[in-house]
Design a protein around this motif. Sequence first.
Motif, short mmCIF file in Angstrom:
data_model
loop_
_atom_site.label_atom_id
_atom_site.label_comp_id
_atom_site.label_asym_id
_atom_site.label_seq_id
_atom_site.Cartn_x
_atom_site.Cartn_y
_atom_site.Cartn_z
N CYS A 1 -1.76 -10.63 7.45
CA CYS A 1 -1.69 -11.90 8.32
C CYS A 1 -1.83 -13.39 7.56
O CYS A 1 -1.58 -14.19 8.21
CB CYS A 1 -2.79 -11.86 9.43
SG CYS A 1 -4.27 -11.89 8.79
N HIS A 2 -1.32 -13.06 6.15
CA HIS A 2 -1.05 -14.49 5.49
C HIS A 2 -0.45 -14.22 4.14
O HIS A 2 -0.97 -13.43 3.21
CB HIS A 2 -2.54 -15.07 5.40
CG HIS A 2 -2.33 -16.40 4.53
ND1 HIS A 2 -3.40 -17.34 4.80
CD2 HIS A 2 -1.85 -16.83 3.58
CE1 HIS A 2 -3.13 -18.45 3.83
NE2 HIS A 2 -2.29 -18.06 2.93
N THR A 3 0.85 -14.36 4.11
CA THR A 3 1.75 -14.52 3.09
C THR A 3 2.35 -15.60 2.73
O THR A 3 2.99 -16.03 3.69
CB THR A 3 2.42 -13.01 2.87
OG1 THR A 3 3.76 -13.21 3.44
CG2 THR A 3 1.51 -11.93 3.43
N HIS A 4 2.84 -15.67 1.28
CA HIS A 4 4.08 -16.79 1.06
C HIS A 4 5.20 -15.87 0.53
O HIS A 4 5.45 -15.74 -0.81
CB HIS A 4 3.55 -17.57 0.02
CG HIS A 4 2.34 -18.47 0.49
ND1 HIS A 4 2.46 -19.71 0.85
CD2 HIS A 4 1.19 -17.99 0.80
CE1 HIS A 4 1.11 -20.33 1.38
NE2 HIS A 4 0.33 -19.17 1.17
N GLY B 1 -21.05 -14.06 14.29
CA GLY B 1 -20.08 -13.74 15.40
C GLY B 1 -18.62 -14.33 15.08
O GLY B 1 -17.89 -14.19 16.18
N VAL B 2 -18.48 -14.62 13.75
CA VAL B 2 -17.08 -14.94 13.56
C VAL B 2 -16.09 -13.99 13.44
O VAL B 2 -16.49 -12.61 12.78
CB VAL B 2 -16.77 -15.81 12.31
CG1 VAL B 2 -15.36 -15.99 12.03
CG2 VAL B 2 -17.77 -17.18 12.45
N ALA B 3 -14.92 -13.92 14.10
CA ALA B 3 -13.82 -12.54 13.88
C ALA B 3 -13.35 -12.71 12.72
O ALA B 3 -12.53 -13.76 12.15
CB ALA B 3 -12.88 -12.67 15.17
N VAL B 4 -13.60 -11.72 11.80
CA VAL B 4 -12.85 -11.87 10.25
C VAL B 4 -11.92 -10.98 10.40
O VAL B 4 -11.84 -9.73 10.62
CB VAL B 4 -14.20 -11.47 9.36
CG1 VAL B 4 -13.65 -11.28 7.90
CG2 VAL B 4 -15.04 -12.73 9.35
N ALA B 5 -10.57 -11.52 9.63
CA ALA B 5 -9.47 -10.74 9.24
C ALA B 5 -9.36 -10.89 7.77
O ALA B 5 -10.04 -11.76 6.94
CB ALA B 5 -8.33 -11.03 9.79
N LEU B 6 -8.80 -10.03 6.78
CA LEU B 6 -8.40 -10.01 5.61
C LEU B 6 -7.18 -10.19 5.26
O LEU B 6 -6.14 -9.64 6.20
CB LEU B 6 -8.85 -8.98 4.75
CG LEU B 6 -10.41 -8.70 4.62
CD1 LEU B 6 -10.83 -7.48 4.28
CD2 LEU B 6 -10.75 -9.73 3.69
N THR C 1 -6.64 -4.36 10.30
CA THR C 1 -5.89 -3.70 11.47
C THR C 1 -5.98 -4.45 12.59
O THR C 1 -5.44 -5.62 12.77
CB THR C 1 -6.42 -2.16 11.61
OG1 THR C 1 -7.92 -2.36 11.66
CG2 THR C 1 -6.18 -1.35 10.50
N ILE C 2 -6.85 -4.36 13.61
CA ILE C 2 -7.12 -5.01 14.80
C ILE C 2 -7.37 -6.41 14.78
O ILE C 2 -6.85 -7.07 15.38
CB ILE C 2 -8.07 -4.13 15.90
CG1 ILE C 2 -7.98 -4.66 17.16
CG2 ILE C 2 -9.58 -4.21 15.47
CD1 ILE C 2 -6.61 -4.36 17.79
N ASN C 3 -8.27 -6.79 13.76
CA ASN C 3 -8.56 -8.20 13.55
C ASN C 3 -7.33 -8.73 12.99
O ASN C 3 -7.13 -10.13 13.47
CB ASN C 3 -9.80 -8.67 13.04
CG ASN C 3 -10.83 -8.30 14.02
OD1 ASN C 3 -10.82 -7.84 14.86
ND2 ASN C 3 -12.30 -8.76 13.32
N ALA C 4 -6.74 -8.44 12.25
CA ALA C 4 -5.68 -9.08 11.87
C ALA C 4 -4.21 -9.15 12.73
O ALA C 4 -3.63 -9.98 12.69
CB ALA C 4 -4.92 -8.27 10.38
N ALA C 5 -4.37 -8.31 13.61
CA ALA C 5 -3.47 -8.25 14.72
C ALA C 5 -3.57 -9.23 15.46
O ALA C 5 -2.91 -10.10 16.24
CB ALA C 5 -3.39 -6.83 15.53
#
Length: 418
Positions: free
Chosen positions: A85-88, A319-324, A361-365
């Motif tokens: 969910c984060h690229t250049h 309680g933060v929703a974390v993505a990578l 997966t789901i949090n990155a979505a």
Amino acid sequence: MKPTADLIITNANELLTLSGHSGKPKTGKQMNDLGLIKDGTLAVSEDTIIACGTYDEVLAEVSTTSDTIQVDATGKVVMPGFIDCHTHLVFGGSREDEFEQRIKGASYLDILRSGGGILNTVRSTRAASKAELIETSLGHLNTMLEFGTTTTEAKSGYGLTIDDELKQLQVIKELNDLHSVDIIPTFLVHTKAPEFKSKQEYVDFVINNMLPEMQGMAEYCDIFCEQDVFDIEQSRQVLTSAKNLGFKLMIHADQLTDMCGAQLAASLQATSASHLDHISQKGIEKIAHSGTIAVLIPGASFFLRSDTYPPATKMISSGVAVALATDFNPGSCPTESIQIILTLACVQMKMSPSQAICAVTINAAHALDRADTIGSLEVGKQADIIILDVPNYKFIPYHFGVNNVETVIKNGKIMDFI
Ligand code: NIG
Ligand code: FE
């Protein structure tokens, strides 16, 4: 009549469904739950998942014919395709000389101040033709797909003129048409263009002239809020104008210093805030409350040899929703592999393997506002599936620096790699 499966994947040692969180990202203890089914089976028709469960459950719901492709996943892990969910993704040139300078002690910001860093890549990206950018980016997308990434975000930000930013966004659009990986485009306000005297002059130009031109070409607007780059007020001005024009928001926040970027993201209801290595307690509380997804980038902390990593476990327990994400770029994280990011998240940020898997997966979505269609294996979702040659999910971050992904299924089709 039972629907017919075009593809059936049987007897996975572990089928990780990540189910039940299409509406809201996983937070807190929910991130320990991968929706794991032992000896799981998955059925697909065209580009959609039509059944998911044990072998007997799936066979009770769907029928197979001699045309149904059968994939035996005995002893393996089956899970949703990774979402980066984060690229250049799109850039010209490379920066291995700066890599060596940093090993000898130069800092990322020192290099940027002396006209290198992002500005180095701006020069190469401006000099590259669209065809050249497409060719190199297709190579990167092939690697991503081979390593299991089925959806990626991609930012502009190496052009810094209207035409050069549009060139990058047009390349992203063409790549999305040409390649199997789905690409979500972001207009990134990355640093002041060298042609402008002051940052504020550039910010005014972005607001008055650039943003309207990028409308329709990018879904998100992002800004690099950092010491010596754009301050909090300039970031607020750009993101507020972008929001008024209908862009969704992201921010590069609190990466090298605490700029109160997380608080800004929360106050503007940004979809995500990235990096956050130096987030404050206040920032954690604010994004936990706003629902802004924290996109953590341990690959950049590692590659820039930082002593400070994002406080991932503190964020999760607050309680933060974390993505990578990889942050794939030529300066601070030149890797397409989200698998090594999982390892860094576990080793350097003490995330558990299950938390790390939820985060790609789901949090990155959710970080890309796509959780209604991707990020979990559930009936009705897009058939973006990976099969890993590992006995269990903990093995994914454990067996590191190699490609654990054996088979990639994108939109219901098995991908061929040469
Ligand atoms: O996310 N922090 C700013 N942008 C990128 C690095 C881009 C570059 O160095 O070219 C990042 O780390
Ligand atoms: Fe970035």
